[in-house]
Design a protein around this motif. Structure first.
Motif, mmCIF file in Angstrom:
data_model
loop_
_atom_site.group_PDB
_atom_site.id
_atom_site.type_symbol
_atom_site.label_atom_id
_atom_site.label_comp_id
_atom_site.label_asym_id
_atom_site.label_seq_id
_atom_site.Cartn_x
_atom_site.Cartn_y
_atom_site.Cartn_z
ATOM 1 N N MET A 161 -0.632 -2.995 9.183
ATOM 2 C CA MET A 161 0.377 -2.086 8.663
ATOM 3 C C MET A 161 1.555 -2.866 8.054
ATOM 4 O O MET A 161 1.618 -4.096 8.161
ATOM 5 C CB MET A 161 0.869 -1.142 9.759
ATOM 6 C CG MET A 161 -0.251 -0.520 10.593
ATOM 7 S SD MET A 161 -1.533 0.343 9.643
ATOM 8 C CE MET A 161 -0.719 1.895 9.285
ATOM 9 N N ASP A 162 2.459 -2.135 7.423
ATOM 10 C CA ASP A 162 3.546 -2.797 6.699
ATOM 11 C C ASP A 162 4.571 -3.476 7.614
ATOM 12 O O ASP A 162 5.435 -4.215 7.144
ATOM 13 C CB ASP A 162 4.246 -1.815 5.763
ATOM 14 C CG ASP A 162 4.806 -0.592 6.470
ATOM 15 O OD1 ASP A 162 4.704 -0.520 7.720
ATOM 16 O OD2 ASP A 162 5.340 0.297 5.793
ATOM 17 N N ASP A 163 4.481 -3.274 8.935
ATOM 18 C CA ASP A 163 5.351 -3.980 9.875
ATOM 19 C C ASP A 163 4.638 -5.151 10.539
ATOM 20 O O ASP A 163 5.164 -5.764 11.471
ATOM 21 C CB ASP A 163 5.892 -3.025 10.937
ATOM 22 C CG ASP A 163 4.801 -2.427 11.809
ATOM 23 O OD1 ASP A 163 3.597 -2.602 11.467
ATOM 24 O OD2 ASP A 163 5.122 -1.787 12.829
ATOM 25 N N GLY A 164 3.389 -5.428 10.061
ATOM 26 C CA GLY A 164 2.622 -6.542 10.612
ATOM 27 C C GLY A 164 1.732 -6.175 11.782
ATOM 28 O O GLY A 164 0.906 -7.002 12.221
ATOM 29 N N SER A 165 1.866 -4.975 12.314
ATOM 30 C CA SER A 165 1.057 -4.568 13.461
ATOM 31 C C SER A 165 -0.383 -4.273 13.046
ATOM 32 O O SER A 165 -0.655 -3.969 11.880
ATOM 33 C CB SER A 165 1.664 -3.330 14.127
ATOM 34 O OG SER A 165 1.653 -2.226 13.231
ATOM 35 N N LEU A 166 -1.299 -4.370 14.014
ATOM 36 C CA LEU A 166 -2.706 -4.046 13.791
ATOM 37 C C LEU A 166 -3.022 -2.743 14.520
ATOM 38 O O LEU A 166 -2.692 -2.578 15.699
ATOM 39 C CB LEU A 166 -3.624 -5.158 14.307
ATOM 40 C CG LEU A 166 -3.565 -6.505 13.578
ATOM 41 C CD1 LEU A 166 -4.511 -7.510 14.252
ATOM 42 C CD2 LEU A 166 -3.938 -6.347 12.110
ATOM 43 N N VAL A 167 -3.672 -1.826 13.818
ATOM 44 C CA VAL A 167 -4.065 -0.546 14.409
ATOM 45 C C VAL A 167 -5.581 -0.443 14.330
ATOM 46 O O VAL A 167 -6.168 -0.633 13.259
ATOM 47 C CB VAL A 167 -3.410 0.644 13.678
ATOM 48 C CG1 VAL A 167 -3.855 1.961 14.292
ATOM 49 C CG2 VAL A 167 -1.887 0.521 13.724
ATOM 50 N N ARG A 168 -6.226 -0.132 15.464
ATOM 51 C CA ARG A 168 -7.685 -0.049 15.521
ATOM 52 C C ARG A 168 -8.142 1.410 15.546
ATOM 53 O O ARG A 168 -7.548 2.238 16.242
ATOM 54 C CB ARG A 168 -8.235 -0.748 16.773
ATOM 55 C CG ARG A 168 -8.097 -2.263 16.758
ATOM 56 C CD ARG A 168 -8.700 -2.859 18.027
ATOM 57 N NE ARG A 168 -10.107 -2.534 18.165
ATOM 58 C CZ ARG A 168 -11.099 -3.249 17.623
ATOM 59 N NH1 ARG A 168 -10.812 -4.326 16.904
ATOM 60 N NH2 ARG A 168 -12.356 -2.895 17.813
ATOM 61 N N GLY A 169 -9.204 1.698 14.805
ATOM 62 C CA GLY A 169 -9.808 3.018 14.837
ATOM 63 C C GLY A 169 -9.268 3.925 13.746
ATOM 64 O O GLY A 169 -8.051 3.987 13.527
ATOM 65 N N GLU A 170 -10.182 4.634 13.076
ATOM 66 C CA GLU A 170 -9.786 5.475 11.950
ATOM 67 C C GLU A 170 -8.789 6.548 12.356
ATOM 68 O O GLU A 170 -7.819 6.811 11.635
ATOM 69 C CB GLU A 170 -11.031 6.117 11.328
ATOM 70 C CG GLU A 170 -10.738 6.951 10.096
ATOM 71 C CD GLU A 170 -11.982 7.503 9.445
ATOM 72 O OE1 GLU A 170 -11.984 8.703 9.103
ATOM 73 O OE2 GLU A 170 -12.958 6.748 9.280
ATOM 74 N N THR A 171 -9.003 7.182 13.506
ATOM 75 C CA THR A 171 -8.096 8.244 13.954
ATOM 76 C C THR A 171 -6.689 7.712 14.165
ATOM 77 O O THR A 171 -5.706 8.325 13.734
ATOM 78 C CB THR A 171 -8.619 8.885 15.252
ATOM 79 O OG1 THR A 171 -9.925 9.415 15.025
ATOM 80 C CG2 THR A 171 -7.707 10.013 15.702
ATOM 81 N N ASN A 172 -6.567 6.558 14.807
ATOM 82 C CA ASN A 172 -5.255 5.964 15.051
ATOM 83 C C ASN A 172 -4.596 5.520 13.749
ATOM 84 O O ASN A 172 -3.375 5.637 13.587
ATOM 85 C CB ASN A 172 -5.381 4.773 16.002
ATOM 86 C CG ASN A 172 -5.795 5.182 17.404
ATOM 87 O OD1 ASN A 172 -5.490 6.295 17.840
ATOM 88 N ND2 ASN A 172 -6.484 4.312 18.107
ATOM 89 N N ILE A 173 -5.399 5.007 12.822
ATOM 90 C CA ILE A 173 -4.860 4.567 11.536
ATOM 91 C C ILE A 173 -4.305 5.761 10.765
ATOM 92 O O ILE A 173 -3.199 5.706 10.214
ATOM 93 C CB ILE A 173 -5.961 3.855 10.714
ATOM 94 C CG1 ILE A 173 -6.331 2.528 11.371
ATOM 95 C CG2 ILE A 173 -5.503 3.628 9.273
ATOM 96 C CD1 ILE A 173 -7.576 1.877 10.785
ATOM 97 N N SER A 176 -1.016 7.016 12.202
ATOM 98 C CA SER A 176 0.129 6.111 12.181
ATOM 99 C C SER A 176 1.158 6.531 11.131
ATOM 100 O O SER A 176 0.812 7.073 10.081
ATOM 101 C CB SER A 176 -0.339 4.683 11.884
ATOM 102 O OG SER A 176 0.765 3.819 11.690
ATOM 103 N N ASN A 177 2.429 6.251 11.426
ATOM 104 C CA ASN A 177 3.504 6.528 10.471
ATOM 105 C C ASN A 177 3.766 5.346 9.543
ATOM 106 O O ASN A 177 4.585 5.445 8.630
ATOM 107 C CB ASN A 177 4.799 6.881 11.219
ATOM 108 C CG ASN A 177 4.697 8.207 11.950
ATOM 109 O OD1 ASN A 177 4.081 9.145 11.443
ATOM 110 N ND2 ASN A 177 5.281 8.282 13.121
ATOM 111 N N ARG A 178 3.085 4.234 9.797
ATOM 112 C CA ARG A 178 3.276 3.049 8.977
ATOM 113 C C ARG A 178 2.321 3.073 7.792
ATOM 114 O O ARG A 178 1.306 3.764 7.802
ATOM 115 C CB ARG A 178 3.024 1.764 9.781
ATOM 116 C CG ARG A 178 3.757 1.674 11.091
ATOM 117 C CD ARG A 178 5.263 1.750 10.984
ATOM 118 N NE ARG A 178 5.839 0.841 9.995
ATOM 119 C CZ ARG A 178 7.129 0.600 9.866
ATOM 120 N NH1 ARG A 178 7.994 1.244 10.659
ATOM 121 N NH2 ARG A 178 7.579 -0.229 8.954
#
Length: 345
Positions: A161-173, A176-178
């Motif tokens: 994401m644009d803050d450098g964090s990693l998000v796993r899984g389509e639902t979580n992605i 996300s607000n990022r």
């Protein structure tokens, strides 16, 4: 372009449609009308029957809803997008197609499950092969085309994401607000289904889109072998741009920026043409989508064509409860393009 000035006889086309979600099934409903019905030979003067071979290559990274529950419970690939494509390519008035669309509204553990998804899950258990289960279900629905998962690897989407964090899984992605900066697959070496590769190699016309930029389109292009196959494809490669921007996937993106993000993930240009809507959206619909921060995608034709991609512009939208592509007009433009290509060959 005028069809009458190009050819008076239908020219057989081999078409591949790549994507997922509602966008792909909407496109397939339009393409289906240009394919001869199963068991019928198209008449020589039957202009709609132009497609002799239609293949849909479908994303399999969904992890929510009925598909997600089956994925976790049965350790199988998510069937939802593939099932939607099967229904889209079937005879829509058929009772079996209605059955495959049915979602249980009550019944304890059955609530929320889709019958078509459960049917594919049962066939997967019987055959031991998800791909074979999809082909058997397609046969039962008498689909006018072949449907393939783009890969049979049990892959998970990972987004930076644009803050450098990693998000796993389509639902979580999606939740996300990022904003997504980069999309990846885990495992990264998930290989394309051989039939998917063969379909691309044989195709006269290949479409990517419409659909969510990252979770329906780019996810397919991360599969090992697919970008290379598209780079070297002999057929015309067409990007069908979305109508509206989408939260965290494409807010603020113009048409050219959609293509730029795709190229960042494929590592090479893969489009010859782009279909862009230039028709205005009604004020009522604009207001409805504004609540999500969604606006019409700017068709920046000059920038798209500066990338070496020719543009086909026009009215490609249909307004109902939601905005959708007008599948008849989109597929009409594709068939026109296909005729031009085959005549020139």
């Amino acid at each position: 372009m005028s069809a009458s000035s190009i050819s008076v006889q239908p020219i057989p086309l081999r078409v591949v449609a790549i994507g997922g979600g509602t966008g792909l099934s909407t496109l397939l409903r339009g393409l289906r009308r240009h394919v001869a019905a199963p068991g019928r030979i198209p008449k020589p003067d039957c202009e709609p029957c132009l497609i002799t071979d239609l293949a849909a290559l479908v994303t399999v990274t969904d992890d929510g809803g009925s598909s997600g529950r089956l994925r976790k419970g049965f350790n199988m690939l998510p069937p939802g997008d593939l099932r939607n494509c099967m229904v889209a390519l079937s005879e829509e008035e058929d009772l079996i197609a209605q059955l495959f669309r049915h979602r249980f509204k009550s019944g304890g553990d059955m609530e929320g499950h889709n019958f078509g998804n459960l049917f594919v899950a049962a066939l997967t258990e019987i055959t031991g092969d998800f791909g074979q289960a999809i082909q058997l279900a397609s046969k039962i629905l008498a689909t006018r085309g072949r449907i393939y998962p783009v890969t049979t690897a049990n892959a998970t989407l990972v987004a930076r994401m644009d803050d450098g964090s990693l998000v796993r899984g389509e639902t979580n992605i999606t939740a996300s607000n990022r904003r997504i900066v980069e999309l990846m697959l885990d495992p990264p070496d998930a290989a394309a289904l051989p039939e998917a590769m063969e379909a691309i190699q044989r195709a006269d016309l290949i479409t990517v889109g419409p659909g969510s930029l990252y979770t329906s389109l780019i996810t397919n292009l991360l599969v090992r072998g697919i970008p290379q196959a598209l780079t070297h494809a002999k057929g015309l490669r067409v990007f069908i741009c979305n109508l509206m921007t989408q939260a965290n996937e494409s807010l603020g993106f113009s048409a050219s920026q959609h293509i730029e993000r795709i190229y960042e993930h494929t590592g090479a240009p893969i489009f010859d043409y782009a279909i862009l809507n230039t028709a205005p959206v009604s004020p009522q619909m604009l207001l409805r989508y504004a609540a999500e921060g969604s606006v019409p995608i700017v068709p920046d034709v000059d920038k798209v064509e500066a990338m070496g991609v020719k543009c086909i512009v026009g009215n490609f939208l249909s307004e109902g409860d939601v905005l959708r592509h007008a599948s008849d007009r989109v597929t009409g433009a594709l068939m026109e393009l296909g005729r031009l290509t085959m005549v020139r060959v």
